[in-house]
Design a protein around this motif. Structure first.
Motif, PDB file in Angstrom:
ATOM      1  N   MET A   9       4.401  10.062   7.827  1.00 20.93           N
ATOM      2  CA  MET A   9       5.165   8.826   7.755  1.00 20.93           C
ATOM      3  C   MET A   9       5.839   8.484   9.081  1.00 20.93           C
ATOM      4  N   ALA A  10       6.387   9.452   9.766  1.00 20.20           N
ATOM      5  CA  ALA A  10       7.093   9.155  11.019  1.00 20.20           C
ATOM      6  C   ALA A  10       6.152   8.501  12.036  1.00 20.20           C
ATOM      7  N   LYS A  11       4.949   9.041  12.179  1.00 22.11           N
ATOM      8  CA  LYS A  11       3.976   8.470  13.114  1.00 22.11           C
ATOM      9  C   LYS A  11       3.541   7.079  12.678  1.00 22.11           C
ATOM     10  N   ALA A  12       3.247   6.926  11.392  1.00 23.93           N
ATOM     11  CA  ALA A  12       2.791   5.631  10.870  1.00 23.93           C
ATOM     12  C   ALA A  12       3.887   4.578  11.011  1.00 23.93           C
ATOM     13  N   LYS A  13       5.103   4.932  10.638  1.00 26.14           N
ATOM     14  CA  LYS A  13       6.225   3.992  10.726  1.00 26.14           C
ATOM     15  C   LYS A  13       6.446   3.558  12.176  1.00 26.14           C
ATOM     16  N   ALA A  14       6.410   4.491  13.104  1.00 24.06           N
ATOM     17  CA  ALA A  14       6.589   4.159  14.522  1.00 24.06           C
ATOM     18  C   ALA A  14       5.471   3.236  15.006  1.00 24.06           C
ATOM     19  N   ASN A  48       3.251  -1.842   2.612  1.00 19.95           N
ATOM     20  CA  ASN A  48       3.895  -0.612   2.190  1.00 19.95           C
ATOM     21  C   ASN A  48       3.087   0.566   2.703  1.00 19.95           C
ATOM     22  N   LEU A  49       3.735   1.439   3.428  1.00 22.33           N
ATOM     23  CA  LEU A  49       3.127   2.704   3.840  1.00 22.33           C
ATOM     24  C   LEU A  49       3.577   3.743   2.828  1.00 22.33           C
ATOM     25  N   THR A  50       2.672   4.609   2.402  1.00 20.91           N
ATOM     26  CA  THR A  50       3.060   5.596   1.402  1.00 20.91           C
ATOM     27  C   THR A  50       2.385   6.941   1.638  1.00 20.91           C
ATOM     28  N   THR A  51       3.129   8.004   1.326  1.00 20.92           N
ATOM     29  CA  THR A  51       2.560   9.352   1.307  1.00 20.92           C
ATOM     30  C   THR A  51       2.200   9.751  -0.122  1.00 20.92           C
ATOM     31  N   MET A  52       2.471   8.866  -1.078  1.00 19.23           N
ATOM     32  CA  MET A  52       2.095   9.078  -2.484  1.00 19.23           C
ATOM     33  C   MET A  52       0.727   8.422  -2.675  1.00 19.23           C
ATOM     34  N   HIS A  53      -0.328   9.154  -2.400  1.00 19.34           N
ATOM     35  CA  HIS A  53      -1.670   8.594  -2.254  1.00 19.34           C
ATOM     36  C   HIS A  53      -2.335   8.134  -3.536  1.00 19.34           C
ATOM     37  N   GLU A  54      -1.998   8.696  -4.660  1.00 16.27           N
ATOM     38  CA  GLU A  54      -2.658   8.368  -5.916  1.00 16.27           C
ATOM     39  C   GLU A  54      -4.171   8.397  -5.702  1.00 16.27           C
TER      40      GLU A  54
END
Length: 116
Positions: A9-14, A48-54
């Motif tokens: 998330m940190a890399k994606a958000k940046a 929306n970026l998510t680490t909850m991949h489903e």
């Protein structure tokens, strides 16, 4: 609104906030239960970026953005350190005349930036 699966998330958000210029509107959770909402520059749909991949896999999205000034967008993204491919012609086939370039996020999700 669309959702993109990410691994870090940190890399994606940046990438989205600092390099693409999206505005962070929400940031909830942590580790594998984390999502961040962002607004496109100028408004419109949210991301929306998510680490909850489903059932999603990071790196499988292909999205399009349109701009009235492709050269300015290319130069701005490159100046911010984004890895952009060279501008190409004929996105929709020979003779279409549509200029475009591609950029990928840290997970390999692809964005095609297209001359409007």
């Amino acid at each position: 609104m669309l959702t993109i699966a990410v691994t870090e998330m940190a890399k994606a958000k940046a990438f989205y906030a600092e390099q693409l210029g999206f505005r962070v509107t929400k940031d909830f959770g942590q580790r594998d239960q984390h999502w961040v909402s962002l607004e496109l520059p100028g408004g419109g749909a949210s991301l929306n970026l998510t680490t909850m991949h489903e059932n999603m896999q990071p790196g499988t999205m292909k999205l399009y953005l349109a701009t009235s000034d492709l050269e300015a967008a290319y130069n701005e993204l490159k100046a911010k350190g984004a890895k952009v491919n060279e501008v190409k012609d004929d996105l929709y086939g020979p003779g279409s005349g549509v200029k475009w370039f591609e950029i990928s996020d840290p997970d390999g999700n692809r964005w095609l930036v297209v001359q409007a």
